[in-house]
Each structure stands twice: as structure tokens, then as C-alpha cells.
Design a protein around this motif. Structure first.
Motif, PDB file in Angstrom:
ATOM      1  N   VAL A 230      -4.315   0.899  10.349  1.00 31.54           N
ATOM      2  CA  VAL A 230      -4.864   0.786   9.003  1.00 31.54           C
ATOM      3  C   VAL A 230      -4.577  -0.642   8.517  1.00 31.54           C
ATOM      4  N   SER A 231      -5.582  -1.275   7.901  1.00 31.81           N
ATOM      5  CA  SER A 231      -5.444  -2.685   7.531  1.00 31.81           C
ATOM      6  C   SER A 231      -5.862  -2.894   6.084  1.00 31.81           C
ATOM      7  N   ILE A 232      -5.116  -3.795   5.409  1.00 30.70           N
ATOM      8  CA  ILE A 232      -5.573  -4.263   4.096  1.00 30.70           C
ATOM      9  C   ILE A 232      -6.040  -5.706   4.278  1.00 30.70           C
ATOM     10  N   VAL A 233      -7.169  -6.036   3.644  1.00 23.07           N
ATOM     11  CA  VAL A 233      -7.760  -7.355   3.831  1.00 23.07           C
ATOM     12  C   VAL A 233      -8.041  -7.968   2.468  1.00 23.07           C
ATOM     13  N   GLY A 234      -7.700  -9.233   2.310  1.00 26.67           N
ATOM     14  CA  GLY A 234      -8.014  -9.915   1.048  1.00 26.67           C
ATOM     15  C   GLY A 234      -7.572 -11.364   1.109  1.00 26.67           C
ATOM     16  N   ALA A 235      -8.494 -12.264   0.778  1.00 28.91           N
ATOM     17  CA  ALA A 235      -8.161 -13.683   0.841  1.00 28.91           C
ATOM     18  C   ALA A 235      -7.063 -14.037  -0.164  1.00 28.91           C
ATOM     19  N   GLY A 236      -6.898 -13.220  -1.211  1.00 30.98           N
ATOM     20  CA  GLY A 236      -5.919 -13.542  -2.252  1.00 30.98           C
ATOM     21  C   GLY A 236      -4.477 -13.270  -1.866  1.00 30.98           C
ATOM     22  N   MET A 237      -4.246 -12.552  -0.805  1.00 28.44           N
ATOM     23  CA  MET A 237      -2.865 -12.115  -0.524  1.00 28.44           C
ATOM     24  C   MET A 237      -1.961 -13.260  -0.082  1.00 28.44           C
ATOM     25  N   VAL A 238      -2.541 -14.342   0.397  1.00 25.23           N
ATOM     26  CA  VAL A 238      -1.726 -15.449   0.882  1.00 25.23           C
ATOM     27  C   VAL A 238      -0.876 -16.039  -0.246  1.00 25.23           C
ATOM     28  N   SER A 239      -1.388 -15.981  -1.463  1.00 24.60           N
ATOM     29  CA  SER A 239      -0.653 -16.553  -2.596  1.00 24.60           C
ATOM     30  C   SER A 239       0.020 -15.485  -3.449  1.00 24.60           C
ATOM     31  N   ASN A 240       0.072 -14.264  -2.945  1.00 23.06           N
ATOM     32  CA  ASN A 240       0.681 -13.165  -3.703  1.00 23.06           C
ATOM     33  C   ASN A 240       1.812 -12.525  -2.907  1.00 23.06           C
ATOM     34  N   PRO A 241       3.047 -12.885  -3.195  1.00 24.09           N
ATOM     35  CA  PRO A 241       4.153 -12.293  -2.440  1.00 24.09           C
ATOM     36  C   PRO A 241       4.236 -10.790  -2.710  1.00 24.09           C
ATOM     37  N   GLY A 242       4.784 -10.068  -1.785  1.00 23.25           N
ATOM     38  CA  GLY A 242       5.001  -8.647  -2.003  1.00 23.25           C
ATOM     39  C   GLY A 242       3.816  -7.765  -1.669  1.00 23.25           C
ATOM     40  N   VAL A 243       2.745  -8.351  -1.174  1.00 21.90           N
ATOM     41  CA  VAL A 243       1.571  -7.539  -0.840  1.00 21.90           C
ATOM     42  C   VAL A 243       1.886  -6.590   0.316  1.00 21.90           C
ATOM     43  N   ALA A 244       2.561  -7.121   1.349  1.00 25.69           N
ATOM     44  CA  ALA A 244       2.893  -6.289   2.511  1.00 25.69           C
ATOM     45  C   ALA A 244       3.879  -5.192   2.114  1.00 25.69           C
ATOM     46  N   ALA A 245       4.868  -5.585   1.296  1.00 26.27           N
ATOM     47  CA  ALA A 245       5.882  -4.597   0.881  1.00 26.27           C
ATOM     48  C   ALA A 245       5.220  -3.429   0.151  1.00 26.27           C
ATOM     49  N   ARG A 246       4.239  -3.744  -0.693  1.00 28.34           N
ATOM     50  CA  ARG A 246       3.552  -2.672  -1.416  1.00 28.34           C
ATOM     51  C   ARG A 246       2.827  -1.741  -0.438  1.00 28.34           C
ATOM     52  N   MET A 247       2.316  -2.301   0.664  1.00 23.80           N
ATOM     53  CA  MET A 247       1.638  -1.490   1.682  1.00 23.80           C
ATOM     54  C   MET A 247       2.621  -0.511   2.332  1.00 23.80           C
TER      55      MET A 247
END
Lengths: 417, 417
Positions: free
Chosen positions: A342-359
Motif C-alpha cells: 500500500v502506497s501514499i503518493v504526494g509531491a508535497g510530502m517532501v517538505s512535510n515531516p511526519g508524513v510517514a509516521a502518520r501512515m
């Protein structure tokens, strides 16, 4: 006056009645003042019927002759569509791939477009015609007829749009755009207004049926504005372009899931230079596509590796590894089948810390444990058990604020080009 | 090494199974040491199916788009036939009309072949291929796809044979040659071994279904040896060439009959210069094809004319004449319907007196009276009542010695080229 390339797939022109509806849609576009070039696939089951006929005669037909045969499918479509437009009182001319100046490399069955000479199309537009071009086909410099392989008509449309410097390339299909996730899995999945080429490529599994990755790569390379929209409704569709605008507070564009994943682990591998290269080189030689690779820490000069392959390749991969044992000593292999990536995709995640942790949080919130993780600048993928996949995707969809209604944009992409 | 052009019609390749038999026949020819070029029509009902589809969409489709549509039929045939030959272990390559270098005038639906550039075909033959060319189609100098109209595949075959300087052009069909008369009418009708181009043209009604007059004209112009033979048997067929050898004692080659003839008489026409020109000029302007014209003697400054037209044109011709009355005074018109024109054809009759007299005798021997007569160097035609036509044709067949078995030639045409 703007120039629009419209592409219609086989199901959109599957019957003469549907052909008539598509013709009306094209005429409407023309009446808006646009110069219009249309790319069409073969009608409905035509291609399959031709393949069946070929197999009746020769189970192993030469690729050159298959191309001669299959290109008739699109030629029939363009001629009939042109007739349908004439019936509505407008001028149209149909062109085969070679007539449209589409030159390909000299390979049959999956030729790449090398060059397009758009002069004939441009002068036909200048004469006031709606131009209809057969998708999926081209000609080599030596005058041999070729086909472009899967997704070929999408590629024809994008390549023509690039060569003609079209303002937009609209891909008409039986869904009305690219969704944040599969609407059959998550009821509140929503249609994206915009998406970037890179995100679209990562989300291939959400869009593979409507938009071939090769066409997206071509669009990215030539910066062609692509719109995916429905041939049956007037909904705005999804705009695929270089820099897609992010909606307020949204960092993840979409959620993709890929079933039929198998994980293979190679345990106790001698930790020597070149070991990885030997192992994965051998798998590649056997045509096995390896996706995620994870190496655990080295203990006592021995390392453990895990990697994923599609379920179809699992047995073959284990065979290859067994054959390697004399060359690359290891203790044992284990495997696990029926997993999901399962994958989350978004160009904005590079500048948003904590995206992976939320996953990870969202996945664990439905009691599922994560077996492997892989990240890129615009994607995080987790390999998990296949069940309960729906709950996982729903939890992710909610966690990244994708459930809320789309309010950031009022108009659709067609108002914005 | 000789070069043979073989042409197969739509019914010869109507099913994939028949396609296989045709492939075997082509391979047999190739194994005799011949260089082989094959011209094929669309399979069975393909063309009719495509026309139906077009009419569903547009009852009056543009001719250019019809050509785009219909040419796919032959492209499918050539690709499948090539696959069938590969299946038998031989090299073959298929070519569309434009790939084969067939350039036509810029007309759609019934273009005439202007020029053939045979280089590509010749180099494909040099590579050892059996060459398969789509019949019925070509390309204009501007790159537009055209069709040749009725009998088009025959013309493609003959034109290719001329351009390639082929030794023979074999037309394969569902009958095994040209007959002395319609075998359905006269049981002892017999197959001709040879016939000249001119005779063949006069006997069009015997051969129209198997050999189009335009192809014969083309063959005559370029002196191409044509053979008409069966795709289902190995019988020798009929050779059509410039000077056909006459069999011992035979002056008449064949007997043709043309039904649905109407005779119109214009009585009491003022005998002034230009009257005939005005009358038949007006009929021609209205597209009425006048066949035999007979003028009886002038009496008291007034003449009677009779002419024949097809039954379909009868009413229209009478209307045209009625409209002419103020300009060309005459007393009245009469007409007779349901007549038949029966013709004897033979290049030998020019040097044989009494040929016409024997025809009149034979017709009167079955109690039929002759209404009109017309002669040319190689033909005598009589207009008679429609019944009993069979008896008339049989009487003529016997009178000219056509009932006797063919003994003058032992071998068929294929032994003689």
C-alpha cells in the motif's frame, strides 16, 4: 485559437451508436472555436477478434504480419468516426499513422515513436477539417507498418499533442478522472482536480487502466498538459501536469494498493562485496521484476535480505536463488505469499515531516503490522498482510484528510488551461 | 526463373480454412521454382459488412472515407495469407497497395492506376519472399488512399504483372475458365483453352463475374498473358492473350446472351441533316446507354429508326424523345420490351464468309424471328424474343461446331507459356 487533442478508447467507440455520441462531442469542441485533432483506438473487441483469426491460421504469427493485421482495427475506427462527423455536417478527414507522419523505430509489436512530421495534419487543420488519426500505429523510415504496443493510442495522442504544440491532450475514458484511491474500495474516494506527472507515475495502479505509464512519461518529457475525463459525462476530469497545485492542508494526493505481492527472504548471506549485485543481477537476467529490497543489519559477518516480487514470479525467483547457492553462500530462503503493497503518493510530502509516521499510525490503528517499508521523495510504501486491506486504505484516506469534500478549486481543469 | 502473379478472389479466401488451401497452392507454385507475387481480395463478406457499418453511421458517406474503410478488408486478407504461408514454413511478406508502389489518379471509389513503382516488390522477391499484395487499392501522389472500383483486384494483378514483366498473370476463381456459352444454359458448353483479348471483351457477359473488362483492357494494352482458372481444382483454365489460336474448323469462340433488352422505334422522322445527332445526343446527355441502332429506308422524306436500351432505361428514353418532339418532328414512337440480344463472337469470322447467314438459319430453325441485327469484325448480334432463348443458344452452339469435344489442344495453357 487553441488546439485540442482528444483521445477516445475502444469502449467509447464500441458501437456505431456510441460512435455517433463521440462525434457529437467532437463537434461541440470544434464549435467552441478549438482546432481539434482526434486519436481513436479500434472499436470494442475488434483487436481481440483479429488476434483470434490470426491464431486460427498460425499460432505463432510473424510480428510484422500481426502489425499489418492489427492496424486495420484503428483504420476502420477513424474512417467510421469521420463519416459520423460528416453526418453532423462538419468536415473531417481521417489519417492512418503513417499518413499522420508518425515515424517509429523499426520494431514490430511495441515500437517507440521516434519522430512526428506534423505538416500534413497542420495543413488539414488549416483547411478547416477535424482531423482523425489512427492510434497505436506508425511507420518505420523504410515504410513498414508498426504498432506501439499496450497503451499505444494514449502515446499517439500525447506524442501528437507534443508535435502539434497542442494546448491540451484530453484522454476520454469510461471513468471521469483519477481518484484519490480506488472508488470500489473506499466509497468516499474523490476525483483529483490535478496531479503531477511524477505522482501519476507513482499512482500507476490507480490509473493504469485509463492512462498508460508510457504516455505519462512522454507527457512529462514534452510537458504536455493531459486531462483524463469521461466520454459519457461532462465532468471536468483530472489535469495531469508538471506542477500540480496542492489543495489546502493536503500533502498526500492518492493511495494506491498493489495486490499479489510475495516477500522472499534470504537469510545468513556471507557479507562480501558484490554479493547483492550477483544475486539481483541473476534475478534480472531471468526477467524477474524485484520491487522493494530491504537489508537488515549484519551480524557475525552474515546479513539477511528481503525483497518483494509479484506472486507469479515467486517460484521462479526461489529457483534462481537455489541455483545461486554454490556461488553466493547463504543459510536458507523463506517466503511469504498473498501480501499487499500500500502506497501514499504526494509531491508535497517532501517538505512535510511526519508524513510517514502518520501512515504507520493509521495502519497500526486497524491492527495491521507492517512487514516492509520503502520511501522515495514523493511516496511511502508499506508491505502488509492482504487483510483487512479495505480498512487500511480507508484509515489512510481519512488520516491524510482526503475524505473531505473538494473545495479548494471551483472550476475543473478545462477552465484553467 | 519465371515470375507468376496469382490473384485470388474473396470467395477463394472466404474462411481461414480456405485461406490455408490457397497458401498451399501458392507454396506449390513457389516450389516449382517460380518467383511468386500474389494479389488478394477481401475475405468473403468483409467488404459488404464494412459497407453496412458505414451506412449505419452515414447513409451518404464521403468517398474518401469509404476508401479508408474498405481498404482494410484487403489488408486483413494479405496479413492472414502471409501468416498461413509462414505456417507452411515459407517466407512471405504482405504489402498494402501504397507499399507495393501502386499510384492512382486522385479519385476516390474508382481510381485508375497511373503508375507502379515495383522496386520494393522486386527487392522483396530478391530476398526470397513470396510477395502478397492487397488488391483493389492504391495511393495518390499526395498520399491519399484510393480504391479501384469494381474488378479492382483483377486490375491490380494485371497492372502488377505488367510492371513486373511477369510471365503470366493467373486469375483464380470459382469457375475453371471461360466457357463457350453459359454452362447453366447449354449443358455441353465447353471450356475454352484460349481466347483473345478482343473476344474476351466482346464476351464480357460470359466472363464478367470472373474477369473484369477493365482488367482485360489493361492486359491487352500491356500484352499480359492472363489465365483464368479454378482455385479449387488443378484444371488448366483459359488463356487470354493477344492472338488466341483457333481450333480446327472453329470460327466462333463463344455465344453470349444479354437479357432485359427493350427496342424503341421512332417512326416518320423528318429526314434532315443533324436529326440523328440531336436525338442520340439528347439520350446520351440523360445517361441512357444506346446499344444497337438501325435505320430503315427513307420514304417520302421520312425515316424510321429503331434502337435498343436496357429495360431499366426504357421509360426514361421515351420521356426524352417526347421532350424532343418540338425540335425533331416525328409521327410516333413504339416500343417492345423483354427482348434478348444474342451474340456470336470469334476473331476468325472476319475471314469466313457465311458466318452471319449460318446464325440466321440456326435462329429461324427453332422458329424464332430476328428483330434487329448488328455486326462488327468479330461479332454478330441479333435481337430476338426472349423465348425460347435456351433453344436458340443450343442451336447456335451446335451450328458452329462448339458441341464437339475439345481435341485440338492436349495441354492446358500452363504448359504453353
Amino acid at each position: 485559437m487553441s488546439l485540442t487533442v482528444m483521445k477516445f478508447g475502444g469502449s467509447s467507440v464500441g458501437t456505431t451508436e456510441r460512435m455517433g455520441r463521440v462525434a457529437q462531442r467532437i463537434v461541440d469542441k470544434k464549435l467552441q472555436g478549438d482546432r481539434v485533432v482526434v486519436v481513436v483506438s479500434a472499436m470494442g473487441d475488434t483487436t481481440d477478434d483479429l488476434i483470434d483469426k490470426a491464431n486460427e491460421i498460425n499460432a505463432n504469427p510473424p510480428a510484422r504480419e500481426m502489425d499489418m493485421l492489427l492496424t486495420t482495427g484503428e483504420q476502420i475506427s477513424v474512417a467510421l468516426l469521420s463519416m459520423a462527423i460528416h453526418k453532423l455536417g462538419h468536415d473531417a478527414k481521417s489519417y492512418t499513422g503513417w499518413q499522420a507522419g508518425i515515424v517509429t523505430e523499426p520494431t514490430h509489436g511495441r515500437a517507440k515513436i521516434g519522430d512526428i512530421s506534423p505538416e500534413r495534419i497542420l495543413s488539414s487543420l488549416d483547411e478547416g477539417n477535424i482531423v482523425i488519426v489512427a492510434g497505436f500505429q506508425g511507420m518505420t523510415e523504410a515504410g513498414e507498418i508498426t504498432t506501439l504496443g499496450r497503451g499505444g493510442s494514449d502515446t499517439t495522442a500525447v506524442a501528437l499533442a507534443a508535435a502539434l504544440k497542442a494546448d491540451v491532450c484530453e484522454i476520454y475514458t469510461d471513468v471521469d478522472g483519477i481518484y484519490s484511491t480506488d472508488p470500489r474500495v473506499v466509497k468516499c474516494a474523490r476525483k483529483l482536480n490535478e496531479i503531477s506527472y511524477d505522482e501519476m507515475l507513482e499512482l500507476a495502479h490507480l490509473g493504469a487502466a485509463v492512462l498508460h505509464p508510457r504516455a505519462v512519461e512522454y507527457a512529462k518529457h514534452y510537458k504536455v498538459n493531459l486531462v483524463v475525463r469521461s466520454s459519457f459525462t461532462n465532468n471536468a476530469g483530472t489535469l495531469v501536469r508538471e506542477e500540480a497545485q496542492m489543495e489546502q492542508g493536503i500533502v498526500v494526493r492518492g493511495i494506491a494498493s498493489d495486490k499479489n505481492v510475495a516477500r522472499i527472504s534470504v537469510l545468513g548471506v556471507e557479507d562480501e562485496p558484490g554479493v547483492l549485485a550477483t544475486m539481483f543481477g541473476a534475478l534480472a537476467e531471468h526477467g524477474i521484476d524485484v520491487d522493494i529490497i530491504v537489508q537488515s543489519g549484519v551480524q557475525g559477518g552474515k546479513a539477511d535480505f528481503s525483497f518483494t516480487v509479484s506472486m507469479n514470479d515467486r517460484a521462479k525467483a526461489l529457483d534462481v536463488l537455489a541455483g545461486l547457492k554454490p556461488k553466493v553462500p547463504y543459510l536458507e530462503t523463506t517466503y511469504e505469499e498473498g501480501l499487499v503493497k500500500v502506497s501514499i503518493v504526494g509531491a508535497g510530502m517532501v517538505s512535510n515531516p511526519g508524513v510517514a509516521a502518520r501512515m504507520f499510525e493509521a495502519i497500526s490503528s486497524v491492527g495491521v503490522s507492517i512487514k516492509m517499508v520503502s520511501t522515495s521523495e514523493i511516496k511511502v510504501s508499506c508491505v502488509i498482510a492482504a487483510e483487512p486491506l479495505q480498512e487500511v486504505v480507508r484509515a489512510l484516506h481519512t488520516a491524510y484528510g482526503l475524505d473531505t469534500a473538494d473545495t479548494a478549486f471551483v472550476g475543473g481543469p478545462s477552465e484553467r488551461r
